[in-house]
Design a protein around this motif. Structure first.
Motif, short mmCIF file in Angstrom:
data_model
loop_
_atom_site.label_atom_id
_atom_site.label_comp_id
_atom_site.label_asym_id
_atom_site.label_seq_id
_atom_site.Cartn_x
_atom_site.Cartn_y
_atom_site.Cartn_z
N THR A 1 -4.98 1.60 -3.24
CA THR A 1 -4.98 0.59 -2.18
C THR A 1 -3.84 0.78 -1.20
O THR A 1 -4.04 0.72 0.03
CB THR A 1 -4.90 -0.82 -2.80
OG1 THR A 1 -6.01 -1.02 -3.67
CG2 THR A 1 -4.91 -1.88 -1.71
N ALA A 2 -2.64 1.02 -1.71
CA ALA A 2 -1.48 1.18 -0.83
C ALA A 2 -1.66 2.37 0.10
O ALA A 2 -1.38 2.29 1.31
CB ALA A 2 -0.21 1.32 -1.65
N GLY A 3 -2.16 3.48 -0.45
CA GLY A 3 -2.37 4.67 0.37
C GLY A 3 -3.46 4.46 1.40
O GLY A 3 -3.33 4.89 2.56
N ALA A 4 -4.54 3.79 1.01
CA ALA A 4 -5.64 3.53 1.94
C ALA A 4 -5.18 2.60 3.06
O ALA A 4 -5.52 2.81 4.23
CB ALA A 4 -6.82 2.92 1.20
N ARG A 5 -4.40 1.59 2.71
CA ARG A 5 -3.89 0.68 3.74
C ARG A 5 -2.93 1.41 4.69
O ARG A 5 -2.95 1.19 5.90
CB ARG A 5 -3.17 -0.49 3.10
CG ARG A 5 -4.07 -1.53 2.47
CD ARG A 5 -3.22 -2.58 1.78
NE ARG A 5 -4.02 -3.62 1.15
CZ ARG A 5 -3.56 -4.44 0.22
NH1 ARG A 5 -2.29 -4.34 -0.17
NH2 ARG A 5 -4.33 -5.37 -0.30
N THR B 1 -2.89 4.58 5.52
CA THR B 1 -3.68 5.41 6.43
C THR B 1 -4.31 4.57 7.53
O THR B 1 -4.34 4.96 8.70
CB THR B 1 -4.78 6.15 5.64
OG1 THR B 1 -4.16 7.01 4.68
CG2 THR B 1 -5.66 6.97 6.56
N LEU B 2 -4.79 3.40 7.16
CA LEU B 2 -5.44 2.52 8.12
C LEU B 2 -4.43 1.92 9.10
O LEU B 2 -4.71 1.79 10.30
CB LEU B 2 -6.19 1.42 7.37
CG LEU B 2 -7.38 0.76 8.07
CD1 LEU B 2 -8.34 1.79 8.64
CD2 LEU B 2 -8.10 -0.17 7.11
N VAL B 3 -3.26 1.54 8.61
CA VAL B 3 -2.21 1.02 9.50
C VAL B 3 -1.86 2.06 10.56
O VAL B 3 -1.72 1.73 11.74
CB VAL B 3 -0.96 0.60 8.69
CG1 VAL B 3 0.24 0.42 9.62
CG2 VAL B 3 -1.22 -0.69 7.93
N ARG B 4 -1.73 3.30 10.15
CA ARG B 4 -1.40 4.37 11.11
C ARG B 4 -2.48 4.49 12.18
O ARG B 4 -2.19 4.51 13.37
CB ARG B 4 -1.24 5.69 10.36
CG ARG B 4 -0.90 6.88 11.25
CD ARG B 4 -0.77 8.15 10.41
NE ARG B 4 -0.34 9.28 11.19
CZ ARG B 4 -1.16 10.12 11.81
NH1 ARG B 4 -2.47 9.92 11.74
NH2 ARG B 4 -0.69 11.14 12.50
N ASP C 1 6.19 -2.95 17.73
CA ASP C 1 6.06 -2.82 16.27
C ASP C 1 4.90 -1.89 15.91
O ASP C 1 5.01 -1.06 14.99
CB ASP C 1 5.83 -4.19 15.63
CG ASP C 1 7.07 -5.08 15.66
OD1 ASP C 1 8.17 -4.55 15.94
OD2 ASP C 1 6.92 -6.29 15.43
N ALA C 2 3.79 -2.01 16.63
CA ALA C 2 2.63 -1.15 16.36
C ALA C 2 2.96 0.32 16.65
O ALA C 2 2.51 1.21 15.93
CB ALA C 2 1.44 -1.59 17.20
N ALA C 3 3.76 0.56 17.69
CA ALA C 3 4.16 1.94 18.00
C ALA C 3 4.98 2.54 16.87
O ALA C 3 4.79 3.70 16.49
CB ALA C 3 4.95 1.98 19.31
N PRO D 1 3.96 4.56 9.13
CA PRO D 1 3.12 3.45 8.65
C PRO D 1 3.54 2.93 7.29
O PRO D 1 4.11 3.67 6.47
CB PRO D 1 1.73 4.08 8.59
CG PRO D 1 1.99 5.54 8.38
CD PRO D 1 3.25 5.84 9.14
N THR D 2 3.25 1.67 7.05
CA THR D 2 3.38 1.06 5.74
C THR D 2 1.99 0.64 5.28
O THR D 2 1.02 0.70 6.04
CB THR D 2 4.29 -0.18 5.80
OG1 THR D 2 3.63 -1.20 6.57
CG2 THR D 2 5.63 0.14 6.45
N GLY D 3 1.90 0.18 4.05
CA GLY D 3 0.61 -0.30 3.54
C GLY D 3 0.53 -1.80 3.53
O GLY D 3 -0.03 -2.39 2.61
N ASP D 4 1.04 -2.43 4.58
CA ASP D 4 1.16 -3.89 4.63
C ASP D 4 -0.18 -4.53 5.02
O ASP D 4 -0.67 -4.36 6.14
CB ASP D 4 2.24 -4.27 5.66
CG ASP D 4 2.64 -5.73 5.57
OD1 ASP D 4 1.84 -6.53 5.05
OD2 ASP D 4 3.74 -6.06 6.03
N ALA D 5 -0.76 -5.29 4.10
CA ALA D 5 -2.04 -5.95 4.37
C ALA D 5 -1.90 -7.00 5.46
O ALA D 5 -2.86 -7.26 6.20
CB ALA D 5 -2.57 -6.59 3.09
#
Length: 288
Positions: A189-193, A195-198, A243-245, A251-255
């Motif tokens: 989950t952390a890795g998937a998040r 990747t998605l945050v990036r 912050d998004a930049a 990236p972090t895996g922050d939901a």
């Protein structure tokens, strides 16, 4: 070059990056800018593309940090775009995935390899002239074959370009919500998040930048510069975009971040984009 794309913009091109003396967008990146440590990867990619695709391949391009000279060893991926003589098939896409996986496994300099595939006809079509056509002409570096940029216009940072490049955020948000749900139920989950945050962070920053691009009257692919350009016109949202930049690079895996993208920043940005530039022209079914 094909016909000029002159359009009235506000502000002056003087001092803005990415435009020439006539206010036209300049092509970023070149093979000469590829960092020395990444040259073996690029050389191998060129040879293997020819071996794998043969006569199906019209031309191949690099884009992203590698041809811009900003790639980081072990952190950056290799981005490729292929123009095929015909519409890509399932076999073509499988071949591209296998080639990317092989390069990624062999070369520690890169962290992944992604390949976009399109037909030559689609890249040169009227419908894609201010999206994929612009992408090839301004953001892609020729690697193999005939450069399609010679058959495309010289572009300016005007509202038509803004609308056609990123005026579809409202369509993407439901997909992003589904991807977030999938990430929340993934084995890692952390890795998937992460990747998605990036990916989502980068998309939102680039969309925020193209929202203001005609007023800013220039071009940059640097995420932090994009966020600062946006901040000059939307100071009330500047902190979120900055912050998004940062998260697009680290990236972090922050939901909570992901939820804020689809519940707050994303919907606001989609609405403001439609208000300022309108929405992207519909594409036929299958043109994702």
């Amino acid at each position: 070059m094909a016909g000029d794309t002159s359009d009235r913009t506000t502000g002056s091109a003087a001092g803005r990056p990415g435009v020439d003396a006539q206010g036209r967008l300049m092509r970023e990146g070149s093979l000469a800018c590829v960092p020395r440590s990444f040259r073996p990867v690029v050389d191998a990619a060129g040879k293997r593309l020819t071996d794998v695709f043969g006569p199906r391949l019209h031309s191949a391009y690099l884009y992203g940090s590698v041809p811009r000279g900003t790639a980081r060893v072990g952190r950056s991926d290799l981005d490729l775009l292929l123009a095929l003589h015909e519409e890509p098939t399932g076999t073509d896409r499988a071949d591209a995935l296998a080639l990317g996986a092989a390069l990624d496994g062999e070369f520690g300099q890169i962290d992944g390899c992604g390949t976009l595939l399109f037909s030559r006809a689609r890249l040169l079509s009227d419908l894609e002239r201010y999206d994929l056509g612009w992408f090839v002409a301004c953001l892609c570096t020729p690697l193999l074959g005939e450069d399609l940029a010679a058959r495309l216009p010289r572009y300016r940072p005007h509202t038509l370009l803004a609308r056609e490049t990123n005026g579809d955020l409202h369509l993407l948000l439901p997909r992003w919500r589904r991807r977030i749900d999938d990430a929340n139920h993934a084995e890692d989950t952390a890795g998937a998040r992460r990747t998605l945050v990036r990916a989502l962070s980068r998309h939102l920053v680039r969309t925020g930048f193209t929202l203001v691009m005609p007023r800013w009257n220039g071009w940059t692919s640097d995420l932090r510069e994009m966020a600062e350009a946006f901040a000059g016109f939307y100071p009330e949202r500047a902190g979120q975009m900055r912050d998004a930049a940062v998260l697009g690079l680290e990236p972090t895996g922050d939901a909570v971040v992901l939820r804020s993208y689809v519940d707050d920043l994303g919907p606001w940005l989609a609405g403001e984009y439609a208000r300022v530039h309108g929405v992207k022209a519909p594409r036929p079914p299958g043109w994702s």
